[in-house]
Write a protein that holds these residues in place. Structure first.
Motif, short mmCIF file in Angstrom:
data_model
loop_
_atom_site.label_atom_id
_atom_site.label_comp_id
_atom_site.label_asym_id
_atom_site.label_seq_id
_atom_site.Cartn_x
_atom_site.Cartn_y
_atom_site.Cartn_z
N LYS A 1 0.83 -1.20 0.00
CA LYS A 1 0.00 0.00 0.00
C LYS A 1 0.87 1.26 0.00
CE LYS A 1 -3.98 -2.13 2.26
NZ LYS A 1 -4.89 -2.12 3.43
N LYS A 2 1.98 1.21 0.74
CA LYS A 2 2.88 2.36 0.80
C LYS A 2 3.53 2.62 -0.56
CE LYS A 2 5.21 3.00 4.52
NZ LYS A 2 6.21 2.92 5.63
N ASP A 3 3.98 1.54 -1.23
CA ASP A 3 4.60 1.71 -2.55
C ASP A 3 3.60 2.22 -3.57
OD1 ASP A 3 7.06 0.88 -1.64
OD2 ASP A 3 6.76 -1.22 -2.20
N GLU B 1 1.05 4.12 -2.98
CA GLU B 1 0.82 5.53 -2.70
C GLU B 1 1.96 6.39 -3.23
OE1 GLU B 1 0.28 5.75 1.49
OE2 GLU B 1 -1.74 4.87 1.46
N LYS B 2 3.19 5.88 -3.16
CA LYS B 2 4.34 6.64 -3.65
C LYS B 2 4.29 6.84 -5.16
CE LYS B 2 7.66 5.31 -0.04
NZ LYS B 2 8.91 4.57 0.27
N LYS B 3 3.70 5.89 -5.88
CA LYS B 3 3.64 5.95 -7.33
C LYS B 3 2.49 6.80 -7.86
CE LYS B 3 6.03 1.65 -8.44
NZ LYS B 3 6.97 2.21 -9.41
N ARG B 4 1.68 7.34 -6.95
CA ARG B 4 0.57 8.16 -7.39
C ARG B 4 1.08 9.44 -8.05
NH1 ARG B 4 -2.91 7.61 -1.81
NH2 ARG B 4 -3.99 5.66 -2.32
N LYS C 1 -2.20 13.11 -5.79
CA LYS C 1 -1.69 13.50 -4.48
C LYS C 1 -2.31 14.81 -4.01
CE LYS C 1 2.75 11.10 -4.88
NZ LYS C 1 4.22 11.22 -4.98
#
Length: 421
Positions: free
Chosen positions: A304-306, A308-311, A316
């Motif tokens: 989930k964290k990765d 979110e980073k690729k959004r 964002k």
């Protein structure tokens, strides 16, 4: 949840999707063939068409077939690491995205031969619970030689599966927007068929009837929210499957928004053994069907964290606004206020005092009053911001959409119904 709020939510999601906000990687990535995944084991058993749901029976009607099953997500105890990875591959997608207060999750159940998808489905502002796979890390699932999706499950919470709408979901692009392919299936019938087969075969399964639901790909329809997109293209899996999911809903799949009349809200618990693909291998011999099951490594997904980073930057920027406007905590407070005022007949002031008294037991009177004042201030600001957005954004977009639809109708073009219709 008002129609205006729903419109704004869908506008945010649509804008983000159109900007590639939900995309994780490129849709041009190569497929990952199942032949590259090492099988863990295989088994064989004899089944008849009576153990299948209507969709599967239609697929096999008039033919004797060998059914080849490919579990993509395996929640059994055959391999603990596979079981845990399968459960960690999914995320919740409940009606909180449209202002509801339903809550669910798929979780691994240690030492049990299944995973549990459970939660509470509420009709306040929404009316559905869902789960879907996280974005696949490397490439989409290769289903080009498969004929549909299957599910091995058992409803453990109650015996009223027919009082909910159950759907399987697949996505054929890398977006994470609102338009996906769905198929409604009859879980009640599948459970009854499984019980009948168990009795016929004199199986002792401690009362648990593990239904096998089979949904052919040609039974899936393009949907936007709970509604079928008129004249939508048929499902084509040759480019790969980017997402698999499930939904429990009060909404029947239809061109117009349609609710199940006797929908059962509240707690549910669906135990799941496998989610995967199947295909038919026609045989001119016996009317019985040999069932061959092979288990493959679970596809890797982003955390989930990765994800979110690729959004992208657009998403964002939009998500904090969406969270501010449609906070789950705010939705639950609004639902609690409605219950206190409509069912307990309290005035707004008395309902607020009730909340202060409840918090006083755990944090003291001063902190309780301060917290209540903070909540009221945030809710007032949120309401004011919503009204500004309605005037500056929602109403103009609604007028523009109505104008475009009227123009298309005047030219004899097909027009999709608006979200409010």
């Amino acid at each position: 949840m008002t129609a205006i709020t729903s419109t704004y939510v869908c506008f945010i999601l649509s804008l983000a999707a159109s900007c590639g906000a939900f995309s994780i990687g490129s849709s041009s990535k190569r497929l990952s063939p199942f032949t590259q995944l090492a099988p863990l084991h295989s088994t064989a058993a004899e089944v008849t068409s009576s153990s299948m749901n209507d969709s599967a029976s239609d697929a096999l009607d008039g033919h004797a077939s060998k059914l080849l099953f490919t579990p993509v997500f395996d929640f059994t105890l055959d391999d603990v690491a596979t079981k845990q990875k399968s459960a960690a591959s999914f995320e919740r997608i409940d009606d909180a995205i449209m202002g509801g207060i339903s809550l669910s999750s798929l979780r691994d159940v240690p030492d049990k031969d299944y995973a549990s998808w459970s939660g509470v489905c509420r009709t306040d502002g929404g009316g559905f619970c869902g789960m879907r796979t996280l974005p696949f890390k490397d490439s989409p699932l290769n289903a080009t030689d498969q004929e549909g999706v299957y599910l091995d499950c058992n409803l453990a919470s109650d015996d009223e599966a027919e009082r909910r709408i159950w759907k399987l979901t697949v996505r054929t692009d890398s977006s994470r927007g609102e338009m996906v392919y769905q198929s409604q299936f009859d879980l009640k019938q599948a459970i009854e068929d499984a019980k009948k087969q168990s009795v016929d075969e004199n199986n002792d399964n401690d009362g648990a009837a593990w239904a096998r639901v089979l949904v052919p790909f040609d039974k899936f329809h393009l949907v936007r929210g709970p509604r079928i997109v008129p004249d939508g293209p048929p499902l084509n899996v040759t480019g790969g499957i980017y997402q698999i999911g499930m939904t429990l809903s009060k909404f029947v799949m239809n061109v117009n928004t349609t609710e199940l009349e006797n929908f059962r809200p509240g707690y549910f618990d669906l135990h799941i053994k496998h989610i995967g693909f199947y295909k038919n291998q026609h045989d001119s011999g016996s009317r019985k069907h040999s069932e061959f099951s092979q288990v493959y490594n679970v596809p890797s997904t982003l955390s989930k964290k990765d994800a979110e980073k690729k959004r992208p930057v657009v998403l964002k920027l939009l998500l904090p606004i969406a969270k501010l406007l449609f906070s789950e905590k705010a939705n639950r407070r609004r639902s609690a206020m409605r219950i206190l005022r409509e069912e307990r007949k309290l005035s707004r002031a008395r309902a607020i005092m009730f909340g202060i008294n409840c918090r006083k037991e755990s944090m003291g009177l001063f902190k309780s009053c301060a917290k209540t004042a903070g909540i009221l201030s945030v809710d007032i600001l949120r309401g004011a911001f919503k009204n500004v957005l309605k005037i500056a954004l929602v109403y103009p977009l609604r007028l523009l959409g109505a104008t475009i639809r009227m123009g298309k109708k005047a030219m004899g073009m097909n027009v999709k119904p608006s979200l409010r219709e």
